[in-house]
Write a protein that holds these residues in place. Structure first.
Motif, mmCIF file in Angstrom:
data_model
loop_
_atom_site.group_PDB
_atom_site.id
_atom_site.type_symbol
_atom_site.label_atom_id
_atom_site.label_comp_id
_atom_site.label_asym_id
_atom_site.label_seq_id
_atom_site.Cartn_x
_atom_site.Cartn_y
_atom_site.Cartn_z
ATOM 1 N N LEU A 7 0.819 -1.204 0.000
ATOM 2 C CA LEU A 7 0.000 0.000 0.000
ATOM 3 C C LEU A 7 0.859 1.262 0.000
ATOM 4 N N LEU A 8 1.958 1.232 0.789
ATOM 5 C CA LEU A 8 2.856 2.383 0.835
ATOM 6 C C LEU A 8 3.460 2.660 -0.536
ATOM 7 N N LYS A 9 3.914 1.596 -1.193
ATOM 8 C CA LYS A 9 4.545 1.790 -2.497
ATOM 9 C C LYS A 9 3.533 2.318 -3.513
ATOM 10 N N LYS A 10 2.303 1.761 -3.498
ATOM 11 C CA LYS A 10 1.286 2.230 -4.431
ATOM 12 C C LYS A 10 0.894 3.675 -4.125
ATOM 13 N N GLY A 11 0.827 4.000 -2.835
ATOM 14 C CA GLY A 11 0.503 5.366 -2.443
ATOM 15 C C GLY A 11 1.559 6.340 -2.892
ATOM 16 N N ILE A 12 2.830 5.938 -2.774
ATOM 17 C CA ILE A 12 3.937 6.786 -3.209
ATOM 18 C C ILE A 12 3.873 7.010 -4.716
ATOM 19 N N ARG A 13 3.589 5.941 -5.459
ATOM 20 C CA ARG A 13 3.497 6.078 -6.914
ATOM 21 C C ARG A 13 2.348 7.005 -7.306
ATOM 22 N N LEU A 14 1.197 6.866 -6.632
ATOM 23 C CA LEU A 14 0.050 7.697 -6.946
ATOM 24 C C LEU A 14 0.342 9.154 -6.624
ATOM 25 N N ARG A 15 0.894 9.405 -5.445
ATOM 26 C CA ARG A 15 1.175 10.783 -5.026
ATOM 27 C C ARG A 15 2.216 11.419 -5.941
ATOM 28 N N VAL A 134 9.544 14.380 2.316
ATOM 29 C CA VAL A 134 8.463 13.570 1.739
ATOM 30 C C VAL A 134 8.660 13.429 0.235
ATOM 31 N N ARG A 135 9.080 14.509 -0.414
ATOM 32 C CA ARG A 135 9.295 14.441 -1.864
ATOM 33 C C ARG A 135 10.457 13.514 -2.214
ATOM 34 N N GLN A 136 11.455 13.460 -1.330
ATOM 35 C CA GLN A 136 12.540 12.502 -1.558
ATOM 36 C C GLN A 136 12.004 11.078 -1.524
ATOM 37 N N ILE A 137 11.109 10.808 -0.586
ATOM 38 C CA ILE A 137 10.509 9.482 -0.506
ATOM 39 C C ILE A 137 9.652 9.212 -1.739
ATOM 40 N N LEU A 138 8.902 10.237 -2.182
ATOM 41 C CA LEU A 138 8.089 10.083 -3.380
ATOM 42 C C LEU A 138 8.937 9.746 -4.604
ATOM 43 N N ASN A 250 18.798 -5.720 3.945
ATOM 44 C CA ASN A 250 17.833 -5.014 3.102
ATOM 45 C C ASN A 250 18.194 -3.545 2.871
ATOM 46 N N LEU A 251 19.383 -3.139 3.324
ATOM 47 C CA LEU A 251 19.815 -1.759 3.131
ATOM 48 C C LEU A 251 20.061 -1.500 1.642
ATOM 49 N N GLN A 252 19.314 -0.519 1.080
ATOM 50 C CA GLN A 252 19.437 -0.244 -0.351
ATOM 51 C C GLN A 252 19.578 1.238 -0.683
ATOM 52 N N ILE A 253 19.229 2.111 0.259
ATOM 53 C CA ILE A 253 19.189 3.536 -0.076
ATOM 54 C C ILE A 253 19.961 4.354 0.949
ATOM 55 N N PHE A 254 20.757 5.300 0.445
ATOM 56 C CA PHE A 254 21.505 6.223 1.295
ATOM 57 C C PHE A 254 21.152 7.641 0.857
ATOM 58 N N VAL A 255 20.615 8.438 1.772
ATOM 59 C CA VAL A 255 20.257 9.824 1.496
ATOM 60 C C VAL A 255 21.189 10.733 2.292
ATOM 61 N N HIS A 256 21.844 11.668 1.610
ATOM 62 C CA HIS A 256 22.762 12.560 2.314
ATOM 63 C C HIS A 256 22.652 13.964 1.754
ATOM 64 N N GLY A 257 23.225 14.908 2.456
ATOM 65 C CA GLY A 257 23.270 16.284 1.976
ATOM 66 C C GLY A 257 24.363 17.038 2.700
ATOM 67 N N GLY A 258 24.542 18.291 2.325
ATOM 68 C CA GLY A 258 25.489 19.144 3.033
ATOM 69 C C GLY A 258 26.886 19.170 2.461
ATOM 70 N N VAL A 259 27.364 18.035 1.960
ATOM 71 C CA VAL A 259 28.726 17.960 1.424
ATOM 72 C C VAL A 259 28.739 17.066 0.186
ATOM 73 N N SER A 260 29.802 17.150 -0.575
ATOM 74 C CA SER A 260 29.982 16.268 -1.725
ATOM 75 C C SER A 260 30.233 14.846 -1.246
#
Length: 269
Positions: A7-15, A134-138, A250-260
């Motif tokens: 449901l979460l994945k379908k909701g993300i796709r719809l949004r 939230v947009r990153q998750i979308l 199950n680790l697949q995604i790394f989100v970072h910011g602030g530096v290269s």
């Protein structure tokens, strides 16, 4: 959990499909500048630099708005804007550089001048940061990811959520301020949890996360590369494994910011 993740994945796709796609950066920036000027035109800084007059030039349909803004509003460094405006915010005064009072200040690492700089964090800024998260998750809908990923834990490594309060405002790390105001739906997946997140002792906090790491099923990690690299190295050493995937398969995604990320890529790989 399988139903929830689907449901979460379908909701993300719809949004995400409802999110409007923009192709013109200048139109986006013009729209955003107009919103900011409208919001702040009755503040002290807005009156001083005639934001109302700048807004009138938006009707002309050309680049006049930009030239007018550039000519009327000077560039400030931290010391000058703090001395003229932000110091008043710390005193509890309202409507200085943004409508209302400011109750939160983020402490910078202080690369120049003062050892630590106080950056005002308004309610609107917190909302904007949350909206961006939230947009990153979308954006995950653009990748071919398994449904199960959307029910895994999200480890957010940041500053303490136990903020200082001096009677007028709260202060602390920006990551600590934002983590203390997570959306309710995200708290279900959030690690390391409120108790560990409040810890102000950085070394002790890392040790607590290391001890709990084997009990968590983490799919996404979020934070500054240097901090996360240090944490994962500690986890790998503590459990005597070859890589982090032996602890978090199950680790697949790394989100970072602030530096290269480039200086840290080899270490992460």
């Amino acid at each position: 959990m399988a139903i929830i993740s689907t449901l979460l994945k379908k909701g993300i796709r719809l949004r995400e499909s409802l999110e409007q796609e923009y192709s013109s950066p200048i139109d986006l920036q013009k729209q955003q500048l107009k919103k900011l000027l409208l919001k702040a035109e009755r503040t002290e800084i807005g009156k001083k630099y005639d934001f109302h007059g700048i807004l009138n030039t938006f009707r002309l349909g050309n680049e006049e708005f930009y030239e007018r803004y550039k000519d009327q509003v000077p560039i400030y460094d931290y010391d000058s804007i703090h001395a003229e405006f932000w110091q008043k915010l710390q005193e509890g005064k309202k409507n200085i550089t943004w409508p209302g009072a400011v109750k939160y200040f983020a402490l910078s690492s202080g690369t120049s001048g003062a050892t630590s700089k106080y950056i005002p964090i308004t309610k609107d800024m917190v909302k904007a940061i949350r909206r961006t998260g939230v947009r990153q998750i979308l954006s995950l809908s653009k990748y071919d990811l398994p449904d199960s990923l959307f029910s895994k834990g999200i480890l957010m490594l940041g500053g303490s959520t136990d903020l200082d309060f001096n009677g007028t405002y709260f202060s602390g790390d920006l990551s600590g301020i934002t983590a203390s105001k997570l959306p309710i739906w995200l708290q279900r997946f959030y690690k390391p949890g409120k108790k560990i997140a409040r810890n102000r002792n950085w070394g002790d906090k890392l040790d607590q996360i290391v001890k709990k790491a084997k009990d968590w099923d983490i799919g996404i990690i979020v934070g500054v590369p240097a901090w996360l690299q240090l944490l994962m190295e500690k986890i790998i050493t503590h459990y005597g494994v070859k890589d982090i995937h032996e602890i978090w398969p199950n680790l697949q995604i790394f989100v970072h910011g602030g530096v290269s990320f480039e200086p840290y890529r080899k270490g992460f790989e």
